[in-house]
Design an enzyme around this catalytic site. Structure first.
Site, PDB file in Angstrom:
ATOM      1  N   ASP A 141      14.466  40.983 -18.322  1.00 31.36           N
ATOM      2  CA  ASP A 141      14.603  42.098 -17.380  1.00 31.36           C
ATOM      3  C   ASP A 141      14.766  41.594 -15.951  1.00 31.36           C
ATOM      4  O   ASP A 141      15.539  42.146 -15.168  1.00 31.36           O
ATOM      5  CB  ASP A 141      13.363  42.998 -17.441  1.00 31.36           C
ATOM      6  CG  ASP A 141      13.199  43.669 -18.788  1.00 31.36           C
ATOM      7  OD1 ASP A 141      14.209  43.829 -19.503  1.00 31.36           O
ATOM      8  OD2 ASP A 141      12.054  44.024 -19.136  1.00 31.36           O
TER       9      ASP A 141
ATOM     10  N   GLY B 184      23.833   7.998 -14.216  1.00 30.01           N
ATOM     11  CA  GLY B 184      23.756   7.302 -12.937  1.00 30.01           C
ATOM     12  C   GLY B 184      22.359   6.785 -12.661  1.00 30.01           C
ATOM     13  O   GLY B 184      21.715   6.193 -13.527  1.00 30.01           O
TER      14      GLY B 184
ATOM     15  N   ASP C  50      20.095  45.523  -9.983  1.00 32.64           N
ATOM     16  CA  ASP C  50      20.215  44.803 -11.256  1.00 32.64           C
ATOM     17  C   ASP C  50      19.570  43.421 -11.196  1.00 32.64           C
ATOM     18  O   ASP C  50      18.938  42.979 -12.157  1.00 32.64           O
ATOM     19  CB  ASP C  50      21.690  44.641 -11.649  1.00 32.64           C
ATOM     20  CG  ASP C  50      22.349  45.968 -11.973  1.00 32.64           C
ATOM     21  OD1 ASP C  50      21.631  46.872 -12.459  1.00 32.64           O
ATOM     22  OD2 ASP C  50      23.564  46.104 -11.741  1.00 32.64           O
TER      23      ASP C  50
ATOM     24  N   HIS D  71       7.998   9.514 -15.804  1.00 26.90           N
ATOM     25  CA  HIS D  71       8.997  10.245 -15.012  1.00 26.90           C
ATOM     26  C   HIS D  71      10.398  10.020 -15.574  1.00 26.90           C
ATOM     27  O   HIS D  71      11.207  10.948 -15.642  1.00 26.90           O
ATOM     28  CB  HIS D  71       8.968   9.775 -13.556  1.00 26.90           C
ATOM     29  CG  HIS D  71       7.759  10.177 -12.785  1.00 26.90           C
ATOM     30  ND1 HIS D  71       7.290  11.480 -12.759  1.00 26.90           N
ATOM     31  CD2 HIS D  71       6.916   9.448 -11.996  1.00 26.90           C
ATOM     32  CE1 HIS D  71       6.216  11.533 -11.983  1.00 26.90           C
ATOM     33  NE2 HIS D  71       5.966  10.322 -11.515  1.00 26.90           N
TER      34      HIS D  71
ATOM     35  N   GLY E 103       0.808  -1.213   0.000  1.00 26.99           N
ATOM     36  CA  GLY E 103       0.000   0.000   0.000  1.00 26.99           C
ATOM     37  C   GLY E 103       0.838   1.257   0.000  1.00 26.99           C
ATOM     38  O   GLY E 103       2.056   1.217  -0.005  1.00 26.99           O
TER      39      GLY E 103
ATOM     40  N   ASP F 250      16.159   5.875 -13.781  1.00 30.76           N
ATOM     41  CA  ASP F 250      15.810   4.540 -13.294  1.00 30.76           C
ATOM     42  C   ASP F 250      14.416   4.519 -12.668  1.00 30.76           C
ATOM     43  O   ASP F 250      13.936   5.529 -12.143  1.00 30.76           O
ATOM     44  CB  ASP F 250      16.829   4.055 -12.270  1.00 30.76           C
ATOM     45  CG  ASP F 250      18.216   3.870 -12.872  1.00 30.76           C
ATOM     46  OD1 ASP F 250      18.338   3.994 -14.112  1.00 30.76           O
ATOM     47  OD2 ASP F 250      19.167   3.607 -12.121  1.00 30.76           O
TER      48      ASP F 250
ATOM     49  N   HIS G 286      11.990   2.230  -9.915  1.00 31.50           N
ATOM     50  CA  HIS G 286      12.002   1.232  -8.842  1.00 31.50           C
ATOM     51  C   HIS G 286      10.560   0.894  -8.457  1.00 31.50           C
ATOM     52  O   HIS G 286       9.746   1.802  -8.249  1.00 31.50           O
ATOM     53  CB  HIS G 286      12.728   1.769  -7.610  1.00 31.50           C
ATOM     54  CG  HIS G 286      14.141   2.175  -7.872  1.00 31.50           C
ATOM     55  ND1 HIS G 286      14.859   2.995  -7.014  1.00 31.50           N
ATOM     56  CD2 HIS G 286      14.990   1.874  -8.890  1.00 31.50           C
ATOM     57  CE1 HIS G 286      16.079   3.178  -7.492  1.00 31.50           C
ATOM     58  NE2 HIS G 286      16.177   2.521  -8.633  1.00 31.50           N
TER      59      HIS G 286
ATOM     60  N   HIS H 299       3.230   4.952 -15.966  1.00 32.13           N
ATOM     61  CA  HIS H 299       3.352   6.203 -15.199  1.00 32.13           C
ATOM     62  C   HIS H 299       4.808   6.471 -14.823  1.00 32.13           C
ATOM     63  O   HIS H 299       5.339   7.566 -15.072  1.00 32.13           O
ATOM     64  CB  HIS H 299       2.487   6.113 -13.942  1.00 32.13           C
ATOM     65  CG  HIS H 299       2.630   7.275 -13.012  1.00 32.13           C
ATOM     66  ND1 HIS H 299       1.706   8.299 -12.943  1.00 32.13           N
ATOM     67  CD2 HIS H 299       3.601   7.595 -12.103  1.00 32.13           C
ATOM     68  CE1 HIS H 299       2.094   9.183 -12.035  1.00 32.13           C
ATOM     69  NE2 HIS H 299       3.254   8.776 -11.509  1.00 32.13           N
ATOM     70  N   GLU H 300       5.473   5.476 -14.228  1.00 28.33           N
ATOM     71  CA  GLU H 300       6.850   5.688 -13.763  1.00 28.33           C
ATOM     72  C   GLU H 300       7.797   5.977 -14.920  1.00 28.33           C
ATOM     73  O   GLU H 300       8.706   6.809 -14.801  1.00 28.33           O
ATOM     74  CB  GLU H 300       7.339   4.473 -12.969  1.00 28.33           C
ATOM     75  CG  GLU H 300       6.561   4.191 -11.699  1.00 28.33           C
ATOM     76  CD  GLU H 300       6.482   5.380 -10.760  1.00 28.33           C
ATOM     77  OE1 GLU H 300       7.433   6.191 -10.716  1.00 28.33           O
ATOM     78  OE2 GLU H 300       5.454   5.515 -10.064  1.00 28.33           O
TER      79      GLU H 300
END
Length: 477
Positions: free
Chosen positions: A297, A190, A389, A222, A178, A194, A196, A218-219
């Site tokens: 700006d 690296g 600035d 990412h 869950g 990845d 998991h 979904h993963e």
């Protein structure tokens, strides 16, 4: 029988206390859940823990509202039953606000052909089922982009896919069955890229458990550079949708727009006829946005977005959509001037400060704050300073750096006073930053300094310039 009333009173007291104790325990549990949820997914700093139990505390109310708005709940700012219910739902472990790692700029792969490797397997599914679902998940993204994928069986792939439990070597442990189902990292070398998956979950090919194809798609979004979406119909929405079976794993228009803003649409098939059409006129601001000579700006963050000011306009960029919006400044803040000199956000005060000439304004969201404009000399600048600035707020130190020509001042936001010993030379403390600055802001621990059409990514810990980029590289040009 004389003792009977006493026994009855004791019984009443004990029976009455039980539901009260249980209610108190439930409230404590909900408060613990809220703190954990906001820290994991909504960038609640550890210094804010003391306010969590005070549910009416301004900063906590704002964080609850932020969470409710992101997840599509009624925005009440209260820990109501709907909010508690959502916090108990299974979800992706990637934060909705803030990020696992500090990475500069816009995360995307610099190549269109990527490799992946399935490092190990869950016992819940046959190996060929995992292989097939990973291939299908990547195909979903491949169909709407120029990206292609190939599998390797040894060595380091761009995307390493792993099943793990609890602590697994990345400082973001899983939590058992869950709650957190999986997490993935943005493009890069690296561990970046990845994915998991929590092997304490019950992974299935259907909706009887946690559907692996749905979570993998979904993963891997990412892994390709997408953040969570607030669109509840999007594949990149952070909560696991139990109503979506494997037959309904598909991209929403929000997902397609996001991924194509990174990589563009798929190449046209040579066999597909191309119908002639009149070219569409460019949207306002599009040509200027990708002009190689573009300068700004002022630049500031605002509640997780980045605002790029130019003349009487600004671009509004979020990390979730990656497509900047273009607006007149006056459409949001009618009293603000055009041609802004500098801007910065103090996140702990939920305020952005805007500078032009010897005056500055304060805004909160799209509201202009009363009591402004004020003179810049009320901050502690000497009379010789006529304008600012650029400015950067360092969230970690709670200090603001003001840059004026070749010098800089440092302002303590907690004490609301200019620090002694300033000004200092910019070149001494920011080696490599030796041009006159137009704008500056902080993102993911890096300082970004803008001068003309160039920007300098500066690591304040290493005290060195790490990249030199075009100013509009944030616009995916």
């Amino acid at each position: 029988m004389k003792n009977l009333p006493i026994l009855l009173l004791l019984c009443v007291a004990a029976c009455s206390a039980y539901p009260l104790d249980r209610s108190a325990r439930d409230e404590d549990s909900n408060m613990d859940l809220l703190q954990d949820y906001l820290e994991k997914y909504y960038d609640l700093g550890k210094e804010m823990r003391q306010y969590v139990r005070r549910k009416d505390s301004g900063p906590i109310v704002k964080k609850i509202q932020e969470m409710q708005k992101f997840l599509g709940l009624k925005v009440t700012g209260k820990l109501d039953s709907d909010t508690v219910e959502v916090m108990h739902k299974s979800r992706c472990g990637v934060p909705d606000v803030g990020h696992f790692t500090t990475f500069p700029g816009m995360p995307k792969w610099s190549k269109t052909h990527l490799t992946y490797r399935i490092v190990n397997y869950t016992q819940d599914l046959p190996r060929d089922a995992v292989d097939s679902d990973v291939e299908k998940a990547l195909k979903i993204w491949e169909e709407v982009t120029p990206l292609t994928f190939s599998r390797i069986y040894e060595g380091e792939a761009d995307i390493m896919i792993t099943f793990a439990v609890r602590e697994h070597g990345d400082f973001f442990p899983f939590d058992g069955p869950g709650k957190v189902l999986a997490h993935a990292y943005p493009p890069g070398p690296g561990m970046n890229g990845d994915a998991h998956f929590d092997d304490d979950e019950h992974w299935t090919k259907d909706a009887s458990g946690i559907n692996f194809l749905l979570v993998a798609a979904h993963e891997l979004g990412h892994s390709l550079g997408l953040y969570h979406s607030t669109n509840t119909e999007a594949l990149m929405y952070p909560l696991y949708n139990t109503l979506k079976g494997p037959a309904r794993v598909r991209l929403s228009q929000d997902d397609v727009t996001g991924i194509q803003s990174l990589y563009g649409p798929p190449p046209a098939s040579p066999d597909s006829p191309v119908e002639p059409s009149e070219p569409e006129p460019p949207a306002p601001g599009t040509l200027a946005m990708c002009d190689p000579a573009l300068s700004f700006d002022a630049i500031s963050t605002l509640r997780g977005e980045i605002l790029f000011f130019k003349d009487r306009y600004f671009w509004r960029k979020t990390f979730r959509t990656l497509v900047p919006e273009f607006h007149p400044i006056s459409s949001f803040w009618p009293s603000l001037p055009s041609g802004i000199d500098a801007a910065y956000e103090v996140t702990s005060r939920d305020s952005v400060f805007i500078f032009k000439g010897n005056k500055f304004w304060a805004i909160r969201g799209n509201e202009e704050q009363a009591g402004y404009p004020r003179g810049i000399h009320t901050l502690g600048f000497p009379p010789t300073v006529r304008k600012i600035d650029a400015a950067i707020f360092d969230k970690e130190k709670q200090k603001t750096y003001f840059f004026v020509e070749d010098k800089y001042w440092r302002f303590d936001e907690k004490r609301q006073s200019m620090e002694p010993g300033y000004p200092k030379q910019i070149a001494e403390d920011f080696p490599g930053i030796d041009s006159k600055l137009d704008a500056a802001f902080e993102s993911f621990g890096f300082f970004y300094f803008f001068s003309g059409s160039s920007q300098f990514e500066f690591d304040p810990n290493a005290k060195k310039v790490t990249h030199v980029l075009k100013s509009n590289s944030w616009f995916n040009c």
